[in-house]
Structures are given as structure tokens and as C-alpha cells.
Design a protein around this motif. Structure first.
Motif, mmCIF file in Angstrom:
data_model
loop_
_atom_site.group_PDB
_atom_site.id
_atom_site.type_symbol
_atom_site.label_atom_id
_atom_site.label_comp_id
_atom_site.label_asym_id
_atom_site.label_seq_id
_atom_site.Cartn_x
_atom_site.Cartn_y
_atom_site.Cartn_z
ATOM 1 N N ASN A 262 44.013 -2.937 29.673
ATOM 2 C CA ASN A 262 43.263 -3.128 31.066
ATOM 3 C C ASN A 262 41.495 -4.146 30.632
ATOM 4 O O ASN A 262 41.297 -3.751 29.505
ATOM 5 N N ALA A 263 41.638 -4.068 31.006
ATOM 6 C CA ALA A 263 39.376 -4.850 31.151
ATOM 7 C C ALA A 263 38.531 -3.720 30.860
ATOM 8 O O ALA A 263 38.268 -4.081 30.189
ATOM 9 N N THR A 264 39.028 -2.562 32.029
ATOM 10 C CA THR A 264 37.853 -1.008 31.331
ATOM 11 C C THR A 264 38.289 -1.349 30.321
ATOM 12 O O THR A 264 37.361 -1.322 29.582
ATOM 13 N N SER B 174 32.031 -2.309 35.086
ATOM 14 C CA SER B 174 31.041 -2.426 33.949
ATOM 15 C C SER B 174 29.991 -1.579 33.446
ATOM 16 O O SER B 174 28.861 -2.200 32.609
ATOM 17 N N ASP C 287 31.344 -9.285 31.740
ATOM 18 C CA ASP C 287 32.599 -9.116 32.779
ATOM 19 C C ASP C 287 33.122 -10.522 33.295
ATOM 20 O O ASP C 287 32.254 -9.772 35.100
ATOM 21 N N SER D 284 35.883 -10.395 34.348
ATOM 22 C CA SER D 284 37.240 -10.159 35.626
ATOM 23 C C SER D 284 37.743 -10.894 36.575
ATOM 24 O O SER D 284 38.906 -10.859 37.580
ATOM 25 N N HIS D 285 36.578 -11.623 36.850
ATOM 26 C CA HIS D 285 37.115 -12.348 38.562
ATOM 27 C C HIS D 285 36.952 -13.849 38.090
ATOM 28 O O HIS D 285 37.177 -14.464 39.344
ATOM 29 N N HIS E 117 44.397 -7.732 36.110
ATOM 30 C CA HIS E 117 45.103 -6.312 37.609
ATOM 31 C C HIS E 117 46.226 -8.085 39.120
ATOM 32 O O HIS E 117 45.296 -9.016 38.892
ATOM 33 N N LYS F 53 44.026 -10.082 40.722
ATOM 34 C CA LYS F 53 42.660 -11.074 39.836
ATOM 35 C C LYS F 53 43.070 -12.683 39.885
ATOM 36 O O LYS F 53 44.424 -12.839 40.455
ATOM 37 N N GLU G 236 49.484 -4.393 34.483
ATOM 38 C CA GLU G 236 47.772 -3.980 34.157
ATOM 39 C C GLU G 236 47.682 -5.258 33.057
ATOM 40 O O GLU G 236 48.668 -5.449 32.377
ATOM 41 N N GLY G 237 46.329 -5.301 32.637
ATOM 42 C CA GLY G 237 46.122 -6.059 31.300
ATOM 43 C C GLY G 237 44.930 -6.230 31.191
ATOM 44 O O GLY G 237 44.115 -6.558 32.542
ATOM 45 N N TYR H 66 30.287 -5.608 46.140
ATOM 46 C CA TYR H 66 30.918 -3.353 46.194
ATOM 47 C C TYR H 66 29.767 -2.679 46.840
ATOM 48 O O TYR H 66 28.980 -2.692 47.124
HETATM 49 C C1 LIG Z 1 38.443 -5.697 37.865
HETATM 50 C C2 LIG Z 1 37.479 -5.378 37.324
HETATM 51 C C3 LIG Z 1 37.769 -4.254 36.444
HETATM 52 C C4 LIG Z 1 38.705 -3.797 35.893
HETATM 53 O O1 LIG Z 1 39.151 -3.993 34.902
HETATM 54 P P1 LIG Z 1 40.756 -3.597 34.944
HETATM 55 O O2 LIG Z 1 41.882 -4.779 34.527
HETATM 56 O O3 LIG Z 1 41.433 -3.058 35.891
HETATM 57 O O4 LIG Z 1 40.349 -2.484 34.220
HETATM 58 C C5 LIG Z 1 35.954 -4.057 35.400
HETATM 59 N N1 LIG Z 1 34.923 -5.313 36.348
HETATM 60 C C6 LIG Z 1 34.877 -6.543 37.809
HETATM 61 C C7 LIG Z 1 34.250 -6.563 37.817
HETATM 62 C C8 LIG Z 1 36.181 -5.540 38.169
HETATM 63 O O5 LIG Z 1 36.293 -7.314 38.542
#
Ligand SMILES: *Cc1c(COP(=O)(O)O)cnc(C)c1O
Length: 390
Positions: free
Chosen positions: A58-60, A88, A162, A164-165, A190, A193, A199-200, A335
Motif C-alpha cells: 500500500n502507499a503507507t 504522509s 505523495d 496517492s491522489h 486503494h 483512488k 490494497e496496493g 482533510y
Molecule cells: C490514500 C492515501 C495514502 C495512503 O494510501 P494507502 O494505499 O491506503 O496506504 C497516503 N497519502 C494520501 C494523500 C492518501 O490519499
């Protein structure tokens, strides 16, 4: 007015082709660590024009190992945006590093490069410069990476995007993930997204050294590469653990879905833009600030965020939010500023520290946006909002 079934703020788009590709893996010799992970990584690096892509759980996890690969320890400082998901900031804390934040720009809601510069100048005097900055491409719109990169050269810090978006988004006509202005870019897959693997996540970089380190950290810190070993051996079973790593591997099942989704990403994002244009049109005469788009960027529009104008006093954000939820519209808020979380308050942060993020947070609501949202559903959402606000 109320819709029968809740409309979520985001959701995956899965079709028969996705299912077919997953079934192929289920019937193959490997469920994990097979060829599909590598194919997905190659497809990602090609799509983004980055030299290396490493996929993981996952991104975390990807953010964490990215920090480790850049050598973050308890002695270091990391800065990010308060307007982001917890990960983040948490990634720095996993390494024991100190975290601090840089407030956002009023229009883009991204980390503000001018505030960053001012804070760096102060930190330089106090000898407390950060080792890494983590800009977050909020809602899918790129940060001002050129400016942040210039500051990185001047103040000698690393950059982890980051994103992720923001897979599929562009900045100055290049795809996010090409790492032109960063050391590493992180994606999340996720289901809410842009594309999903369940998950990934993934880390992209142009540095061979960083890519190899990340790969090491996601596989227990073990290597079968004799060049990296302390006591190289020709024995075929031999491996060495040279770092303390984790099992953050992704599976072939996940990556089959990822590969299939990646083929559709540009269609997904075009559909998001179409829906955004319809929201912009439908909501334009209301007391709302609609998403601002900087001309250097093409957003992937992970989120559509509306912000109640400060002058508007007839309804609070909470009232608007609750009335939408009562109408079965699965609105959300992105957020809660990270520094206001109890965990982060322990380090001395408090309300008032990052006023732009806080003011934005108090007035904002995320509306449903995903490729499968129908025009009919969207028109209903727009009508309900109009009813509440006028
Ligand atoms: C969703 C998200 C993450 C975490 O992503 P995961 O894949 O669920 O671990 C981290 N940073 C941002 C900005 C996100 O939106």
C-alpha cells in the motif's frame, strides 16, 4: 429529496476484463512473486516515464520505505502538508524522525511554496532544516514542483511526492511519477483512488540505488545479489539479510487487477473531468468556492471539493454535510488537518498553527466523484445542494 441507495464519495470501477485478468492469475502457477508483479511495475514506469517502479502492499508502506531509502533516522526532520491523509506524516514517525508542517495555498490547497521558503529560511538559522519534504498533490492536482525543487537544491533536502491522489495527472505536460522534480513518487491503489489493486501502492524513482534499497526494505532486507553480500557464495540456496526489512510485497492477484486498470486510466480521468465540468456548471451560482485549477496542471481529480464561502452564514458546513448525508449522499471531508490529531498534539502542535489549512477544513465538503457516477445521480446531487443552500 433523497436517493434510495447511498452514493459514496468515491468508488472503484471494475469490469469483466478486470475479473478475467484476475482469474488468469488464480489459474496460473503463481499467486504472488510471479511475473505479473514485474509486468505491472514495468507498465507503471513506462506510463509515468520513470526509470524504476516498485509495487508494494500500500502507499503507507511505500512512503515508509521511501523515507528509509533516503536514510531518515531519529535525528532527522521531515515536513509535509497538514491537508493530507495521516500516512504522509506517519511515515516519518515510523522512522522516529521529527515531523513538521507547511501551511497550504488558499487556492490550490497544496503545500504553499512561499510559506515553505520562509520556513526554510527560519529553520536554517536555527540549524533545524528538514531532510525530506513530502508535497502532497491534493485531489490530484500537482504542487508547484519546480519551485519546491529549486528550494531543495538551495536548502539541500530530498523530495518524496505523495501522489496517492495523482496517478495520471500531469504537471507542465509531464506525468506525475516521472520524478523530474523529486527523488521518489508514491502512488496508492486503494479502491477510492484513481486506479485500484484492492490494497496496493508503488514507489517510482529514476535512481537505481534508491529503487534497489526500496526493494530490499519490502522483502525482509534480504538479497540474493552476490554484489551486495558480505560473504558472497555460489550456493544456489544462499541469501543474506543486509538490512532490517519487512514483508511489504504485493501479489500477482493484485497486480493483475492493477495492469488491467492501468489500461483504462486515461478513460477514467476523462470521465472524472466530464463530471467535474458538470459540477462546475451546476454549482456555479451558489455561495461555494469550486476547485481552482492552476494552468501548469492537469488534475486526475481524485476528489471534488467544494468550500462554503466565508461570508455565507445561513448554513454551517456541518448543516450542509448532515443534510447531504440524510439525503443519502455519501459526502466526506478531506482533510482534518493532521497536526490537530491527538497523536500529533502530543508533539506540541495545536489549533491555530496552520490557519489556512484549518480555515479550509472548517468550510469544506467532498462530493461524490468517480467514473461510475451517472449524470442522473449527479444532477440529483446538484439539485439537493441547491435546495439546501438557496
Ligand atoms: C490514500 C492515501 C495514502 C495512503 O494510501 P494507502 O494505499 O491506503 O496506504 C497516503 N497519502 C494520501 C494523500 C492518501 O490519499
Amino acid at each position: 429529496m433523497r436517493v434510495n441507495k447511498i452514493i459514496p464519495y468515491g468508488r472503484q470501477s471494475i469490469d469483466e476484463l478486470d475479473i478475467l485478468e484476475i482469474n488468469k492469475v488464480l489459474n496460473s502457477d503463481w499467486l504472488t512473486q510471479g511475473p505479473v508483479v514485474t509486468h505491472f511495475e514495468q507498465a507503471l514506469s513506462e506510463y509515468c516515464s520513470a526509470a524504476y517502479a516498485v509495487a508494494c502492499t500500500n502507499a503507507t508502506a511505500a512512503l515508509y520505505v521511501a523515507c528509509l531509502a533516503l536514510g531518515i533516522t531519529v535525528n532527522d526532520i521531515v515536513w509535509t502538508s497538514p491537508n493530507t491523509f495521516l500516512s504522509s506524516a506517519n511515515c516519518a514517525r515510523f522512522c522516529g524522525a521529527q515531523i513538521d508542517f507547511v501551511d497550504i495555498d488558499e487556492k490550490t490547497y497544496n503545500l504553499c511554496p512561499d510559506k515553505l521558503e520562509a520556513k526554510l529560511l527560519t529553520a536554517e538559522k536555527l540549524d533545524k532544516l528538514p531532510k525530506i519534504i513530502i508535497p502532497v498533490h491534493f485531489a490530484g492536482q500537482s504542487c508547484d514542483m519546480k519551485k519546491i525543487h529549486q528550494l531543495a537544491k538551495k536548502f539541500n533536502f530530498h523530495i518524496i511526492e505523495d501522489a496517492s491522489h495523482a496517478i495520471g495527472a500531469t504537471y507542465l505536460d509531464k506525468r506525475i511519477g516521472c520524478c523530474q522534480y523529486s527523488d521518489i513518487t508514491i502512488f496508492s491503489f486503494h479502491p477510492v483512488k484513481i486506479i485500484t489493486t484492492g490494497e496496493g501502492g508503488a514507489a517510482l524513482t529514476n535512481s537505481k540505488e534508491i529503487a534497489e534499497k526500496i526493494r530490499l526494505y519490502i522483502t525482509h532486507g534480504m538479497t540474493r545479489d552476490s554484489k551486495k553480500m558480505e560473504n558472497p557464495s555460489n550456493d544456489l540456496w544462499y541469501y543474506e539479510q543486509i538490512e532490517l526489512g519487512f514483508n511489504y510485497r504485493i501479489t500477482d492477484i493484485h497486480c493483475a487487477l492493477g495492469l488491467s486498470q492501468l489500461k483504462k486510466i486515461d478513460t477514467f480521468i476523462r470521465k472524472r473531468h466530464e463530471l467535474v465540468a458538470r459540477y462546475n456548471e451546476g454549482l456555479k451560482y451558489l455561495p461555494l468556492t469550486l476547485p481552482y485549477q492552476h494552468p501548469d496542471t492537469y488534475s486526475s481529480f481524485h476528489l471534488y471539493v467544494i468550500c462554503l464561502m466565508a461570508e455565507y452564514k445561513n448554513k454551517t458546513r456541518a448543516q450542509l454535510f448532515n443534510e447531504l448525508r440524510q439525503a443519502n449522499i455519501g459526502v466526506n471531508v478531506h482533510y482534518i488537518p493532521v497536526h490537530t490529531q491527538p497523536y500529533y498534539k502530543k508533539f506540541g502542535f495545536q489549533w491555530g498553527d496552520f490557519p489556512v489549512s484549518e480555515d479550509y477544513y472548517h468550510r469544506t465538503i467532498t462530493l461524490p466523484l468517480y467514473p461510475g457516477l451517472s449524470y442522473e445521480q449527479q444532477d440529483t446531487i446538484i439539485s439537493i445542494i441547491k435546495n439546501i443552500l438557496t
